[in-house]
Design a protein around this motif. Structure first.
Motif, mmCIF file in Angstrom:
data_model
loop_
_atom_site.group_PDB
_atom_site.id
_atom_site.type_symbol
_atom_site.label_atom_id
_atom_site.label_comp_id
_atom_site.label_asym_id
_atom_site.label_seq_id
_atom_site.Cartn_x
_atom_site.Cartn_y
_atom_site.Cartn_z
ATOM 1 N N ALA A 177 73.894 49.380 75.840
ATOM 2 C CA ALA A 177 72.361 49.326 75.599
ATOM 3 C C ALA A 177 71.862 50.667 76.375
ATOM 4 O O ALA A 177 71.138 51.268 75.742
ATOM 5 N N GLY A 178 72.706 51.224 77.450
ATOM 6 C CA GLY A 178 72.160 52.436 78.200
ATOM 7 C C GLY A 178 72.473 53.501 77.410
ATOM 8 O O GLY A 178 71.942 54.748 77.108
ATOM 9 N N LEU A 179 73.618 53.472 76.727
ATOM 10 C CA LEU A 179 74.268 54.457 75.749
ATOM 11 C C LEU A 179 73.213 54.750 74.439
ATOM 12 O O LEU A 179 73.021 56.015 74.054
ATOM 13 N N ALA A 180 72.574 53.566 73.922
ATOM 14 C CA ALA A 180 71.604 53.591 72.901
ATOM 15 C C ALA A 180 70.544 54.475 73.414
ATOM 16 O O ALA A 180 69.876 55.348 72.566
ATOM 17 N N SER A 181 70.036 54.141 74.619
ATOM 18 C CA SER A 181 68.784 55.089 75.027
ATOM 19 C C SER A 181 68.953 56.421 75.362
ATOM 20 O O SER A 181 68.105 57.347 74.871
ATOM 21 N N LEU A 182 70.264 56.547 75.815
ATOM 22 C CA LEU A 182 70.787 58.155 75.922
ATOM 23 C C LEU A 182 70.802 58.804 74.635
ATOM 24 O O LEU A 182 70.433 60.093 74.392
ATOM 25 N N ARG A 183 71.250 58.153 73.454
ATOM 26 C CA ARG A 183 71.697 58.696 72.254
ATOM 27 C C ARG A 183 69.940 59.042 71.706
ATOM 28 O O ARG A 183 69.794 60.236 71.116
ATOM 29 N N ASP A 184 69.124 58.050 72.036
ATOM 30 C CA ASP A 184 67.831 58.040 71.324
ATOM 31 C C ASP A 184 67.287 59.513 72.052
ATOM 32 O O ASP A 184 66.615 60.430 71.694
ATOM 33 N N ALA A 185 67.356 59.624 73.522
ATOM 34 C CA ALA A 185 66.912 60.674 74.232
ATOM 35 C C ALA A 185 67.325 62.127 73.831
ATOM 36 O O ALA A 185 66.619 63.085 73.758
ATOM 37 N N LEU A 186 68.807 62.183 73.573
ATOM 38 C CA LEU A 186 69.238 63.373 73.057
ATOM 39 C C LEU A 186 68.786 64.043 71.788
ATOM 40 O O LEU A 186 68.908 65.038 71.484
ATOM 41 N N LYS A 187 68.537 62.957 70.944
ATOM 42 C CA LYS A 187 68.026 63.160 69.431
ATOM 43 C C LYS A 187 66.747 63.694 69.724
ATOM 44 O O LYS A 187 66.099 64.782 68.684
ATOM 45 N N LYS A 188 65.807 63.243 70.469
ATOM 46 C CA LYS A 188 64.485 63.805 70.873
ATOM 47 C C LYS A 188 64.504 65.308 71.151
ATOM 48 O O LYS A 188 63.844 66.012 70.883
ATOM 49 N N ASP A 189 65.542 65.662 71.870
ATOM 50 C CA ASP A 189 65.752 66.902 72.354
ATOM 51 C C ASP A 189 66.019 67.954 71.372
ATOM 52 O O ASP A 189 65.756 69.047 71.659
ATOM 53 N N GLU A 190 66.682 67.547 70.075
ATOM 54 C CA GLU A 190 67.373 68.421 69.369
ATOM 55 C C GLU A 190 66.196 69.087 68.327
ATOM 56 O O GLU A 190 65.104 68.810 68.037
#
Length: 178
Positions: A165-178
């Protein structure tokens, strides 16, 4: 109670079944209820017969009926259950105990060693205890989420135990930064 119901094997006829009809009185019901940790026990009956099986073995077949009251595993409120089950046991003259310290009895094994007596009352109580619902639950009772932790710390939730669950939110945050 067992002394009155014991059947001496030496006295049992080989060519005809020996019937039994057990309906414990109030005092006996209370003792069984207390032994099994029940809130209530009513309408207990065990009816059947014992008959020869081969030259040296004996078979007991009966029907167990009872109304039991147990505490709900969620709310502790009384839960009433009706039990009606067939019961069979085979008493073997040449029964041998397993020689291993730890062994598993195969499911459905109804054989027992043959002693000098067969006691339908003991079989009745054993069958009743095996037939009790393990987790009686009142209709609609559900366990709410309970959080336990030491004082001053935040309790871990069910969501915290999901490792990705934590990895999914981290992935989503990284996508926003791109």
């Amino acid at each position: 109670m067992s002394n009155q119901t014991s059947l001496r094997v030496a006295d049992l006829p080989q060519n005809a079944p020996t019937s039994f009809d057990l309906r414990p009185d109030t005092k006996a019901l209370e003792a069984i209820r207390d032994d099994l940790g029940l809130l209530g026990l009513r309408k207990l009956s065990f009816v059947g017969d014992v008959r020869a099986q081969g030259k040296r073995d004996w078979a007991l077949a009966g029907k167990l009926g009872a109304t039991v009251i147990q505490p709900c595993v969620v709310t502790l409120e009384p839960v009433t259950t009706r039990i009606d089950v067939p019961v069979t046991r085979v008493f073997l003259a040449d029964w041998t105990a397993p020689d291993e310290e730890e062994f598993e009895i195969p499911e459905g094994d109804e054989s027992e060693p043959l002693g000098s007596e067969i006691d339908p009352a003991i079989v009745m109580i054993e069958a009743l205890s095996l037939s009790l619902p393990q987790y009686p639950r009142k209709d609609g009772a559900e366990l709410e989420q309970a959080d336990y932790t030491e004082p001053g710390k935040q309790a871990m939730t069910d969501e915290d135990t999901k490792p990705f669950a934590g990895l999914a939110s981290l992935r989503d945050a990284l996508k926003k930064d791109e």
